[in-house]
Design a protein around this motif. Structure first.
Motif, PDB file in Angstrom:
ATOM      1  N   SER A   7       0.850  -1.189   0.000  1.00 43.18           N
ATOM      2  CA  SER A   7       0.000   0.000   0.000  1.00 43.18           C
ATOM      3  C   SER A   7       0.881   1.231   0.000  1.00 43.18           C
ATOM      4  CB  SER A   7      -0.904   0.031   1.230  1.00 43.18           C
ATOM      5  OG  SER A   7      -1.865  -0.977   1.180  1.00 43.18           O
ATOM      6  N   SER A   8       0.433   2.250  -0.684  1.00 48.76           N
ATOM      7  CA  SER A   8       1.181   3.504  -0.676  1.00 48.76           C
ATOM      8  C   SER A   8       0.257   4.631  -0.223  1.00 48.76           C
ATOM      9  CB  SER A   8       1.767   3.807  -2.054  1.00 48.76           C
ATOM     10  OG  SER A   8       0.737   3.965  -2.994  1.00 48.76           O
ATOM     11  N   TRP A   9       0.838   5.569   0.452  1.00 49.83           N
ATOM     12  CA  TRP A   9       0.101   6.721   0.992  1.00 49.83           C
ATOM     13  C   TRP A   9      -0.092   7.758  -0.097  1.00 49.83           C
ATOM     14  CZ3 TRP A   9      -2.849   8.261   4.765  1.00 49.83           C
ATOM     15  CH2 TRP A   9      -2.988   9.628   5.025  1.00 49.83           C
ATOM     16  N   PRO A  10      -1.344   8.104  -0.418  1.00 55.55           N
ATOM     17  CA  PRO A  10      -1.561   9.200  -1.367  1.00 55.55           C
ATOM     18  C   PRO A  10      -1.498  10.530  -0.616  1.00 55.55           C
ATOM     19  CG  PRO A  10      -3.669   8.284  -0.701  1.00 55.55           C
ATOM     20  CD  PRO A  10      -2.594   7.466  -0.001  1.00 55.55           C
ATOM     21  N   PRO A  11      -0.976  11.574  -1.210  1.00 55.34           N
ATOM     22  CA  PRO A  11      -0.974  12.866  -0.514  1.00 55.34           C
ATOM     23  C   PRO A  11      -2.401  13.257  -0.107  1.00 55.34           C
ATOM     24  CG  PRO A  11       0.346  12.981  -2.499  1.00 55.34           C
ATOM     25  CD  PRO A  11      -0.380  11.668  -2.536  1.00 55.34           C
ATOM     26  N   MET A  12      -2.533  13.745   1.121  1.00 51.27           N
ATOM     27  CA  MET A  12      -3.830  14.152   1.660  1.00 51.27           C
ATOM     28  C   MET A  12      -3.751  15.609   2.091  1.00 51.27           C
ATOM     29  SD  MET A  12      -5.770  11.360   1.584  1.00 51.27           S
ATOM     30  CE  MET A  12      -7.002  11.355   2.864  1.00 51.27           C
ATOM     31  N   GLN A  13      -4.855  16.314   1.954  1.00 58.45           N
ATOM     32  CA  GLN A  13      -4.886  17.718   2.358  1.00 58.45           C
ATOM     33  C   GLN A  13      -5.754  17.880   3.599  1.00 58.45           C
ATOM     34  OE1 GLN A  13      -6.158  19.103  -1.466  1.00 58.45           O
ATOM     35  NE2 GLN A  13      -8.296  19.343  -0.815  1.00 58.45           N
ATOM     36  N   LEU A  14      -5.233  18.629   4.549  1.00 59.19           N
ATOM     37  CA  LEU A  14      -5.950  18.992   5.760  1.00 59.19           C
ATOM     38  C   LEU A  14      -6.653  20.316   5.464  1.00 59.19           C
ATOM     39  CD1 LEU A  14      -6.407  18.253   8.748  1.00 59.19           C
ATOM     40  CD2 LEU A  14      -4.375  19.595   9.276  1.00 59.19           C
ATOM     41  N   GLU A  15      -7.952  20.387   5.776  1.00 58.10           N
ATOM     42  CA  GLU A  15      -8.758  21.537   5.362  1.00 58.10           C
ATOM     43  C   GLU A  15      -9.463  22.207   6.539  1.00 58.10           C
ATOM     44  OE1 GLU A  15     -10.152  19.538   1.153  1.00 58.10           O
ATOM     45  OE2 GLU A  15     -11.336  19.189   2.951  1.00 58.10           O
ATOM     46  N   LYS A  16      -9.600  23.511   6.425  1.00 57.43           N
ATOM     47  CA  LYS A  16     -10.375  24.310   7.377  1.00 57.43           C
ATOM     48  C   LYS A  16     -11.623  24.780   6.635  1.00 57.43           C
ATOM     49  CE  LYS A  16     -10.096  28.505  10.164  1.00 57.43           C
ATOM     50  NZ  LYS A  16      -9.203  29.615  10.557  1.00 57.43           N
ATOM     51  N   ILE A  17     -12.797  24.526   7.214  1.00 58.37           N
ATOM     52  CA  ILE A  17     -14.068  24.798   6.548  1.00 58.37           C
ATOM     53  C   ILE A  17     -14.896  25.752   7.396  1.00 58.37           C
ATOM     54  CG2 ILE A  17     -16.230  23.741   5.755  1.00 58.37           C
ATOM     55  CD1 ILE A  17     -14.077  21.140   5.930  1.00 58.37           C
ATOM     56  N   GLU A  18     -15.438  26.782   6.773  1.00 56.39           N
ATOM     57  CA  GLU A  18     -16.368  27.685   7.450  1.00 56.39           C
ATOM     58  C   GLU A  18     -17.734  27.519   6.806  1.00 56.39           C
ATOM     59  OE1 GLU A  18     -17.172  32.385   8.473  1.00 56.39           O
ATOM     60  OE2 GLU A  18     -15.429  31.843   7.289  1.00 56.39           O
ATOM     61  N   THR A  19     -18.767  27.358   7.644  1.00 56.90           N
ATOM     62  CA  THR A  19     -20.119  27.191   7.124  1.00 56.90           C
ATOM     63  C   THR A  19     -20.773  28.543   6.866  1.00 56.90           C
ATOM     64  OG1 THR A  19     -21.270  27.230   9.261  1.00 56.90           O
ATOM     65  CG2 THR A  19     -20.380  25.094   8.514  1.00 56.90           C
ATOM     66  N   VAL A  20     -21.823  28.505   6.073  1.00 59.71           N
ATOM     67  CA  VAL A  20     -22.684  29.678   5.951  1.00 59.71           C
ATOM     68  C   VAL A  20     -23.404  29.836   7.289  1.00 59.71           C
ATOM     69  CG1 VAL A  20     -22.984  29.426   3.455  1.00 59.71           C
ATOM     70  CG2 VAL A  20     -24.620  28.337   4.997  1.00 59.71           C
ATOM     71  N   PRO A  21     -23.976  31.019   7.571  1.00 59.49           N
ATOM     72  CA  PRO A  21     -24.735  31.162   8.813  1.00 59.49           C
ATOM     73  C   PRO A  21     -25.890  30.155   8.868  1.00 59.49           C
ATOM     74  CG  PRO A  21     -24.268  33.310   7.882  1.00 59.49           C
ATOM     75  CD  PRO A  21     -23.870  32.290   6.843  1.00 59.49           C
ATOM     76  N   ILE A  22     -26.147  29.641  10.051  1.00 59.19           N
ATOM     77  CA  ILE A  22     -27.200  28.653  10.246  1.00 59.19           C
ATOM     78  C   ILE A  22     -28.559  29.344  10.154  1.00 59.19           C
ATOM     79  CG2 ILE A  22     -28.185  26.956  11.830  1.00 59.19           C
ATOM     80  CD1 ILE A  22     -25.378  26.252  10.853  1.00 59.19           C
ATOM     81  N   SER A  23     -29.392  28.803   9.295  1.00 56.03           N
ATOM     82  CA  SER A  23     -30.769  29.278   9.151  1.00 56.03           C
ATOM     83  C   SER A  23     -31.610  28.115   8.644  1.00 56.03           C
ATOM     84  CB  SER A  23     -30.848  30.439   8.148  1.00 56.03           C
ATOM     85  OG  SER A  23     -30.563  29.966   6.840  1.00 56.03           O
ATOM     86  N   ARG A  24     -32.874  28.290   8.626  1.00 54.04           N
ATOM     87  CA  ARG A  24     -33.758  27.245   8.085  1.00 54.04           C
ATOM     88  C   ARG A  24     -33.384  26.949   6.637  1.00 54.04           C
ATOM     89  NH1 ARG A  24     -40.243  26.872   8.592  1.00 54.04           N
ATOM     90  NH2 ARG A  24     -40.493  25.111   7.170  1.00 54.04           N
ATOM     91  N   GLU A  25     -33.122  28.000   5.869  1.00 52.13           N
ATOM     92  CA  GLU A  25     -32.776  27.839   4.457  1.00 52.13           C
ATOM     93  C   GLU A  25     -31.449  27.111   4.281  1.00 52.13           C
ATOM     94  OE1 GLU A  25     -33.748  30.771   5.842  1.00 52.13           O
ATOM     95  OE2 GLU A  25     -35.765  30.869   4.978  1.00 52.13           O
ATOM     96  N   SER A  26     -30.459  27.431   5.111  1.00 54.74           N
ATOM     97  CA  SER A  26     -29.159  26.779   4.950  1.00 54.74           C
ATOM     98  C   SER A  26     -29.215  25.312   5.370  1.00 54.74           C
ATOM     99  CB  SER A  26     -28.054  27.535   5.713  1.00 54.74           C
ATOM    100  OG  SER A  26     -28.237  27.485   7.098  1.00 54.74           O
ATOM    101  N   ILE A  27     -30.047  24.989   6.349  1.00 55.73           N
ATOM    102  CA  ILE A  27     -30.213  23.583   6.734  1.00 55.73           C
ATOM    103  C   ILE A  27     -30.899  22.815   5.605  1.00 55.73           C
ATOM    104  CG2 ILE A  27     -31.370  21.994   8.325  1.00 55.73           C
ATOM    105  CD1 ILE A  27     -28.895  23.364   9.513  1.00 55.73           C
ATOM    106  N   PHE A  28     -31.921  23.396   4.986  1.00 56.99           N
ATOM    107  CA  PHE A  28     -32.562  22.730   3.850  1.00 56.99           C
ATOM    108  C   PHE A  28     -31.584  22.556   2.691  1.00 56.99           C
ATOM    109  CE2 PHE A  28     -36.718  23.677   5.782  1.00 56.99           C
ATOM    110  CZ  PHE A  28     -37.330  22.452   5.587  1.00 56.99           C
TER     111      PHE A  28
END
Length: 98
Positions: free
Chosen positions: A56-77
C-alpha cells in the motif's frame, strides 16, 4: 427567519488537482472534526494504517479548514437537499501530508 452564527470545522481529503468540485459526492463520506488537532491526529492514524499494509502507498492528503454559511432554516434545507457544498461558505487547505 433569524440566522445563527457560522461554524468552523476541519476535514481532510485526498489531493486531487483535477477535481472540479471539492464537495461533489464521490461515494466516500467526508469526516469532520471540531478542531485542527483532532483532524490531524485522525489523518496520522489513517496514514499509519495505510502504510502498515504491504504494497500500500500513501496518497498525498490535504488537511482543510471549513467555514459554514450562517445557520438558518434555508441553509439547513440546502445542506439536506443539495449536500455539504451548499453549506460551505469557504474552505482552505492548511496542510498537505505527503
Amino acid at each position: 427567519m433569524s440566522q445563527g452564527g457560522s461554524f468552523t470545522f476541519y476535514s481532510y481529503a485526498r489531493v486531487d488537482e483535477g477535481r472540479d468540485d471539492r464537495w461533489a459526492y464521490t461515494g466516500i463520506p467526508d469526516i469532520f472534526f471540531y478542531d485542527e488537532g483532532s483532524a490531524r491526529e485522525a489523518l496520522r492514524e489513517l496514514r499509519e494504517d495505510v502504510e502498515s499494509e504491504p504494497e500500500s502507498s500513501w496518497p498525498p492528503m490535504q488537511l482543510e479548514k471549513i467555514e459554514t454559511v450562517p445557520i438558518s432554516r434555508e441553509s439547513i434545507f440546502a445542506l439536506l437537499n443539495d449536500g455539504i457544498g451548499a453549506f460551505v461558505k469557504s474552505y482552505e487547505i492548511i496542510d498537505i501530508i505527503d
